[in-house]
Design a protein around this motif. Structure first.
Motif, PDB file in Angstrom:
ATOM      1  N   ARG A 155       0.841  -1.197   0.000  1.00 39.47           N
ATOM      2  CA  ARG A 155       0.000   0.000   0.000  1.00 39.47           C
ATOM      3  C   ARG A 155       0.876   1.246   0.000  1.00 39.47           C
ATOM      4  O   ARG A 155       0.659   2.198   0.753  1.00 39.47           O
ATOM      5  CB  ARG A 155      -0.923  -0.010   1.219  1.00 39.47           C
ATOM      6  N   ALA A 156       1.911   1.212  -0.822  1.00 38.84           N
ATOM      7  CA  ALA A 156       2.853   2.331  -0.850  1.00 38.84           C
ATOM      8  C   ALA A 156       2.210   3.577  -1.440  1.00 38.84           C
ATOM      9  O   ALA A 156       1.422   3.509  -2.377  1.00 38.84           O
ATOM     10  CB  ALA A 156       4.088   1.944  -1.663  1.00 38.84           C
ATOM     11  N   LYS A 157       2.592   4.712  -0.843  1.00 40.74           N
ATOM     12  CA  LYS A 157       2.116   6.005  -1.338  1.00 40.74           C
ATOM     13  C   LYS A 157       3.343   6.813  -1.744  1.00 40.74           C
ATOM     14  O   LYS A 157       3.956   7.491  -0.934  1.00 40.74           O
ATOM     15  CB  LYS A 157       1.318   6.736  -0.257  1.00 40.74           C
ATOM     16  N   GLY A 158       3.715   6.729  -3.016  1.00 40.95           N
ATOM     17  CA  GLY A 158       4.881   7.460  -3.507  1.00 40.95           C
ATOM     18  C   GLY A 158       6.128   6.603  -3.520  1.00 40.95           C
ATOM     19  O   GLY A 158       6.111   5.415  -3.190  1.00 40.95           O
ATOM     20  N   ASP A 159       7.250   7.243  -3.919  1.00 47.12           N
ATOM     21  CA  ASP A 159       8.534   6.553  -4.014  1.00 47.12           C
ATOM     22  C   ASP A 159       9.196   6.465  -2.643  1.00 47.12           C
ATOM     23  O   ASP A 159       9.006   7.319  -1.777  1.00 47.12           O
ATOM     24  CB  ASP A 159       9.453   7.305  -4.976  1.00 47.12           C
ATOM     25  N   MET A 160      10.009   5.436  -2.487  1.00 44.70           N
ATOM     26  CA  MET A 160      10.719   5.256  -1.223  1.00 44.70           C
ATOM     27  C   MET A 160      12.010   6.065  -1.213  1.00 44.70           C
ATOM     28  O   MET A 160      12.711   6.162  -2.226  1.00 44.70           O
ATOM     29  CB  MET A 160      11.028   3.775  -0.999  1.00 44.70           C
ATOM     30  N   SER A 161      12.334   6.616  -0.062  1.00 46.76           N
ATOM     31  CA  SER A 161      13.596   7.337   0.124  1.00 46.76           C
ATOM     32  C   SER A 161      14.726   6.329   0.320  1.00 46.76           C
ATOM     33  O   SER A 161      14.495   5.128   0.467  1.00 46.76           O
ATOM     34  CB  SER A 161      13.509   8.254   1.342  1.00 46.76           C
ATOM     35  N   GLN A 162      15.974   6.844   0.351  1.00 42.51           N
ATOM     36  CA  GLN A 162      17.127   5.961   0.565  1.00 42.51           C
ATOM     37  C   GLN A 162      17.009   5.232   1.897  1.00 42.51           C
ATOM     38  O   GLN A 162      17.257   4.024   1.985  1.00 42.51           O
ATOM     39  CB  GLN A 162      18.428   6.771   0.541  1.00 42.51           C
TER      40      GLN A 162
ATOM     41  N   GLU B 229      14.379   4.417   3.552  1.00 45.61           N
ATOM     42  CA  GLU B 229      13.325   3.394   3.486  1.00 45.61           C
ATOM     43  C   GLU B 229      13.811   2.159   2.729  1.00 45.61           C
ATOM     44  O   GLU B 229      13.515   1.025   3.116  1.00 45.61           O
ATOM     45  CB  GLU B 229      12.087   3.981   2.821  1.00 45.61           C
ATOM     46  N   LYS B 230      14.523   2.377   1.640  1.00 48.75           N
ATOM     47  CA  LYS B 230      15.055   1.244   0.879  1.00 48.75           C
ATOM     48  C   LYS B 230      16.029   0.434   1.735  1.00 48.75           C
ATOM     49  O   LYS B 230      16.036  -0.798   1.690  1.00 48.75           O
ATOM     50  CB  LYS B 230      15.752   1.743  -0.386  1.00 48.75           C
ATOM     51  N   GLU B 231      16.854   1.120   2.524  1.00 50.45           N
ATOM     52  CA  GLU B 231      17.827   0.416   3.351  1.00 50.45           C
ATOM     53  C   GLU B 231      17.163  -0.262   4.551  1.00 50.45           C
ATOM     54  O   GLU B 231      17.701  -1.231   5.098  1.00 50.45           O
ATOM     55  CB  GLU B 231      18.925   1.384   3.802  1.00 50.45           C
ATOM     56  N   TYR B 232      16.005   0.233   4.941  1.00 47.36           N
ATOM     57  CA  TYR B 232      15.237  -0.417   6.012  1.00 47.36           C
ATOM     58  C   TYR B 232      14.806  -1.819   5.593  1.00 47.36           C
ATOM     59  O   TYR B 232      14.676  -2.726   6.415  1.00 47.36           O
ATOM     60  CB  TYR B 232      14.020   0.440   6.356  1.00 47.36           C
ATOM     61  N   LEU B 233      14.621  -2.030   4.284  1.00 45.37           N
ATOM     62  CA  LEU B 233      14.210  -3.339   3.781  1.00 45.37           C
ATOM     63  C   LEU B 233      15.347  -4.363   3.842  1.00 45.37           C
ATOM     64  O   LEU B 233      15.109  -5.566   3.800  1.00 45.37           O
ATOM     65  CB  LEU B 233      13.720  -3.221   2.331  1.00 45.37           C
ATOM     66  N   LEU B 234      16.592  -3.871   3.920  1.00 45.52           N
ATOM     67  CA  LEU B 234      17.739  -4.778   3.994  1.00 45.52           C
ATOM     68  C   LEU B 234      17.781  -5.469   5.349  1.00 45.52           C
ATOM     69  O   LEU B 234      17.206  -5.002   6.332  1.00 45.52           O
ATOM     70  CB  LEU B 234      19.038  -4.001   3.754  1.00 45.52           C
ATOM     71  N   ASP B 235      18.487  -6.599   5.398  1.00 48.33           N
ATOM     72  CA  ASP B 235      18.580  -7.374   6.629  1.00 48.33           C
ATOM     73  C   ASP B 235      19.504  -6.653   7.617  1.00 48.33           C
ATOM     74  O   ASP B 235      20.609  -6.242   7.242  1.00 48.33           O
ATOM     75  CB  ASP B 235      19.146  -8.759   6.314  1.00 48.33           C
ATOM     76  N   PRO B 236      19.081  -6.465   8.878  1.00 47.31           N
ATOM     77  CA  PRO B 236      19.976  -5.841   9.870  1.00 47.31           C
ATOM     78  C   PRO B 236      21.244  -6.673  10.041  1.00 47.31           C
ATOM     79  O   PRO B 236      21.213  -7.897   9.952  1.00 47.31           O
ATOM     80  CB  PRO B 236      19.143  -5.828  11.154  1.00 47.31           C
ATOM     81  N   TYR B 237      22.348  -5.988  10.300  1.00 41.05           N
ATOM     82  CA  TYR B 237      23.628  -6.674  10.489  1.00 41.05           C
ATOM     83  C   TYR B 237      24.111  -6.422  11.915  1.00 41.05           C
ATOM     84  O   TYR B 237      24.565  -5.331  12.241  1.00 41.05           O
ATOM     85  CB  TYR B 237      24.663  -6.173   9.485  1.00 41.05           C
ATOM     86  N   ASP B 238      23.964  -7.428  12.761  1.00 39.12           N
ATOM     87  CA  ASP B 238      24.417  -7.339  14.147  1.00 39.12           C
ATOM     88  C   ASP B 238      25.887  -7.758  14.179  1.00 39.12           C
ATOM     89  O   ASP B 238      26.221  -8.926  13.990  1.00 39.12           O
ATOM     90  CB  ASP B 238      23.581  -8.259  15.037  1.00 39.12           C
ATOM     91  N   GLN B 239      26.776  -6.787  14.425  1.00 38.21           N
ATOM     92  CA  GLN B 239      28.207  -7.073  14.343  1.00 38.21           C
ATOM     93  C   GLN B 239      28.628  -8.168  15.314  1.00 38.21           C
ATOM     94  O   GLN B 239      29.451  -9.016  14.979  1.00 38.21           O
ATOM     95  CB  GLN B 239      29.007  -5.792  14.633  1.00 38.21           C
ATOM     96  N   MET B 240      28.066  -8.150  16.521  1.00 34.31           N
ATOM     97  CA  MET B 240      28.510  -9.126  17.521  1.00 34.31           C
ATOM     98  C   MET B 240      28.082 -10.541  17.147  1.00 34.31           C
ATOM     99  O   MET B 240      28.909 -11.462  17.079  1.00 34.31           O
ATOM    100  CB  MET B 240      27.985  -8.762  18.906  1.00 34.31           C
ATOM    101  N   SER B 241      26.789 -10.752  16.895  1.00 35.11           N
ATOM    102  CA  SER B 241      26.317 -12.104  16.593  1.00 35.11           C
ATOM    103  C   SER B 241      26.882 -12.597  15.268  1.00 35.11           C
ATOM    104  O   SER B 241      27.263 -13.770  15.143  1.00 35.11           O
ATOM    105  CB  SER B 241      24.784 -12.144  16.570  1.00 35.11           C
ATOM    106  N   SER B 242      26.977 -11.712  14.277  1.00 36.18           N
ATOM    107  CA  SER B 242      27.539 -12.115  12.977  1.00 36.18           C
ATOM    108  C   SER B 242      29.004 -12.486  13.113  1.00 36.18           C
ATOM    109  O   SER B 242      29.473 -13.462  12.519  1.00 36.18           O
ATOM    110  CB  SER B 242      27.373 -10.985  11.961  1.00 36.18           C
ATOM    111  N   SER B 243      29.742 -11.703  13.917  1.00 33.72           N
ATOM    112  CA  SER B 243      31.156 -12.005  14.144  1.00 33.72           C
ATOM    113  C   SER B 243      31.326 -13.356  14.812  1.00 33.72           C
ATOM    114  O   SER B 243      32.190 -14.163  14.433  1.00 33.72           O
ATOM    115  CB  SER B 243      31.775 -10.899  15.005  1.00 33.72           C
TER     116      SER B 243
END
Length: 685
Positions: A476-483, A485-499
């Motif tokens: 139900r998007a209203k308009g284009d997504m900002s930068q 917002e686009k990066e919010y769709l990416l998977d979070p990177y937890d440095q500690m758990s990923s390390s």
């Protein structure tokens, strides 16, 4: 100002859940606190106005400077400016001119190269290194580090925003620095050429921070060293297959070689690691580490200097640690039971029409699946136990996690190998041609499954997560997504758990390569190719499928160094056991003779390992020299500590008056009440 234009002016984004198009009550409280801290902020609703509110933030430079000064944040000094100031001296501070000569025969570092010192607003900011075209010495990565500390710490009115906890509880939906496309492209342009060229570690460090970059520095070193046993191991493996002899008499020599190779790899890494930490300014990073955002404690007056600190009783923590140990031991016993049940089922299949060879293959596949599933489940348990123990710093918390994760994974990953290598034969659970062939099949299947499945999941899960979030976000998007917002769709990177996951994967793979190398000499070749591919894939994944993490510092790979060393020592024991008791090389000898061969093999290897560790210093002398230079420069240029007093500085002084002392009934009295010795008791015999 449009949303798109505003994105480029801010450093990071916090995503709040929306309630009827506005902040929730908790969100309003956080925003108010952030305003009090002085952050520059810009808020707007996302394309789904009823779901998220995006708040872009930037820390004002006056706040950055003040906080860096308060915590004595280490920053790189400008070598040319340092050289000039030293040569000029400072007569007001009683600092004589200093000309430090470069001695390439002693150290290849120039006297003012890679010098890091605390930031102070009392000195001219030109002393600190700044990137080309920048008006101040605070690079993007440094500003993000300080912004994260201001968000999470309690120092100087910090928000103490417990980001990891709030994200898990959904009080916050996201908190991440914004990507810089130009810098991302510059990193990938070089990264994609690995292993033909070296990794661009400095570029990577200046974008993601030292912690993540140190992992890739270790991986690059590890892959380079793996190439040696890979080249040597392949001919050995071909010979084993050609002879169809899994107890070939030349295998002990390869095991001996691997035992020495493993220690050399680690010793040369320790030297390289110190050089990297010097160049990145992270030596002694842990001594200046601030409290974790999630650290709980009662505010009291310090036992040392009376300042306000948070205190958590050690006895309480030790009690929690003891409970963690009991929990881990229980889970380890459970793992052993699961592995035992797999081999009970294998024995049942063995007696059926499936046949011995197929029964081992099926057992290995079941074992491989069990390892992946139980490792995944246990990671959550280990995190909960470590959180409960309430460690003060990130490093202490991470060391606790490493210990829990590795010991569990050690048993989970290697239990079946120890069974096949040292127990199965005594239970009559070996084929006619011995247990070595079964061990080889098990190692090939489990090692191969771990490498293939691990890499697929590392790339697949972030991509599926992005696809799902993109679909939900654009319904139900209203308009284009900002930068943002686009990066919010990416998977979070937890440095500690990923390390933790990344190092654990490498450590277990190292164990497969070293502990049971007699069974599969070409394991090093598998590991070398797989790790080289993984380094390249991980770089692409972090750049393209993950939100940018807040940069973190580190000075070394921490407890993992000890774990790799422990595996190197354990490899001597396991391979000595395989050679003397499992393989058929020494079957013509009595048990007593084989036992003494087992002891001799161990202690020859241990002795040579010790000699190698002593012969290769952990810290090169030139690094010690550079650290002493850095300490001297900080004292003179920042703390303004004057030179020692001498005749030239003192000038003409009146001679010191010597007072006569009168003694009466053991008491000491000066002939002058103004004597500096007045009132001091003395005795003479």
């Amino acid at each position: 100002m449009s949303t798109q234009e505003s994105n480029s002016e801010y450093d990071f984004c916090i995503v709040f859940p929306a309630e009827n198009g506005d902040f929730t009550a908790k969100g309003k409280g956080y925003v108010h606190s952030l305003r009090k801290l002085g952050f520059d902020m810009y808020a707007y609703s996302g394309v789904r106005e009823d779901k998220e509110i995006f708040v872009l933030l930037r820390t004002p430079m006056n706040k950055v400077r003040a906080y860096a000064d308060i915590i004595d944040f280490k920053m790189k000094l400008d070598g040319d400016v340092v050289k000039r100031l030293l040569e000029n001296g400072d007569s007001e501070a009683n600092i004589a001119p200093v000309d430090i000569k470069h001695r390439p025969d002693i150290t290849h570092y120039k006297p003012t190269e890679h010098i890091y010192a605390k930031y102070s607003r009392k000195v001219n900011e030109s002393l600190y290194y700044r990137e080309d075209g920048q008006e101040h010495p605070f690079s993007d990565v440094v500003r993000l580090k300080l912004s994260n500390l201001i968000l999470e710490s309690r120092v100087d009115g910090g928000q103490n925003l417990k980001i990891r906890r709030y994200l898990r509880s959904k009080w916050l939906l996201g908190c991440y620095p914004l990507h810089d496309k130009r810098k991302k492209d510059a990193i990938w342009a070089e990264w994609r050429q690995y292993p033909r060229i070296a990794l661009p570690l400095n570029l990577y460090k200046d974008y993601f921070g030292e912690k993540n970059a140190m992992y890739f520095a270790f991986m690059e070193h590890f892959v380079q060293f793996l190439a040696i046993p890979a080249v040597v191991g392949v001919p050995f493996q071909i010979a084993v297959f050609a002879l169809d002899n899994y107890s070939a008499p030349f295998l002990p020599y390869f095991s001996f070689f691997i035992a020495l190779w493993a220690v050399c790899m680690l010793e040369f890494w320790k030297r390289k690691e110190k050089g990297i930490a010097l160049e990145w300014g992270t030596i002694d990073f842990e001594s200046a580490e601030v409290d974790r955002a999630d650290f709980r404690g009662q505010e009291i007056d310090s036992f040392i200097d009376g300042s306000k600190i948070r205190h958590f009783p050690s006895k309480t923590r030790q009690g929690y640690i003891l409970q963690s140990v009991v929990s881990i031991v229980s889970l380890v016993v459970l793992v052993i039971g699961v592995v035992a049940s797999i081999y009970v089922i294998r024995l049942t299949i063995l007696e059926s029409d499936v046949g011995a060879e197929n029964s081992q293959t099926l057992a290995s596949i079941a074992n491989a699946v069990q390892i992946q599933v139980m490792n995944y489940i246990y990671s959550f348990i280990a995190n909960a136990l470590s959180e409960r123990e309430n460690h003060r710093t990130d490093t202490q918390f991470e060391d606790s996690m490493i210990t829990k994760i590795f010991w569990f994974q050690f048993v989970n990953s290697y239990a079946s190998f120890f069974y096949l290598a040292f127990i199965a034969e005594s239970l009559g659970d070996c084929p006619v041609d011995g247990c070595m062939k079964g061990l080889t099949i098990n190692l090939a299947i489990i090692f191969g499954t771990r490498l293939i499945v691990g890499n697929i999941m590392e790339l697949g899960i972030p991509y599926v997560s992005y696809w799902y979030k993109y679909r939900e976000e654009t319904k139900r998007a209203k308009g284009d997504m900002s930068q943002a917002e686009k990066e919010y769709l990416l998977d979070p990177y937890d440095q500690m758990s990923s390390s933790l996951e990344d190092y654990a994967e490498v450590a277990i793979g190292f164990g497969y390569t070293a502990l049971f190398v007699s069974a599969l000499p070409m394991a090093a070749a598998f590991a070398c190719v797989s790790n080289a591919v993984e380094v390249r894939a991980d770089g692409w994944k972090i750049l393209n499928l993950h939100q940018r993490p807040f940069p973190k510092g580190c000075e070394d790979i921490g407890t993992w160094q000890s774990i790799f060393l422990m595996l190197s020592v354990a490899a001597v024991l396991t391979n000595a056991g395989l050679i003397t008791f499992t393989m058929t090389v020494f079957n013509d000898y009595s048990t007593t003779v084989r036992f003494w061969i087992f002891i001799a093999f161990q202690w020859v290897c241990f002795s040579l390992q010790y000699i190698i560790m002593e012969a290769i210093p952990d810290v090169p002398e030139e690094i010690d020299i550079q650290l002493q230079r850095a300490a001297f420069i900080e004292r003179k240029l920042i703390d303004k500590v004057g030179d020692e007093l001498n005749d030239d500085v003192l000038g003409e002084q009146a001679p010191l008056e010597i007072h006569k002392l009168a003694f009466n009934h053991g008491e000491t009295r000066s002939s002058s009440s103004n004597s500096p010795l007045h009132g001091i008791e003395a005795s003479r015999k």
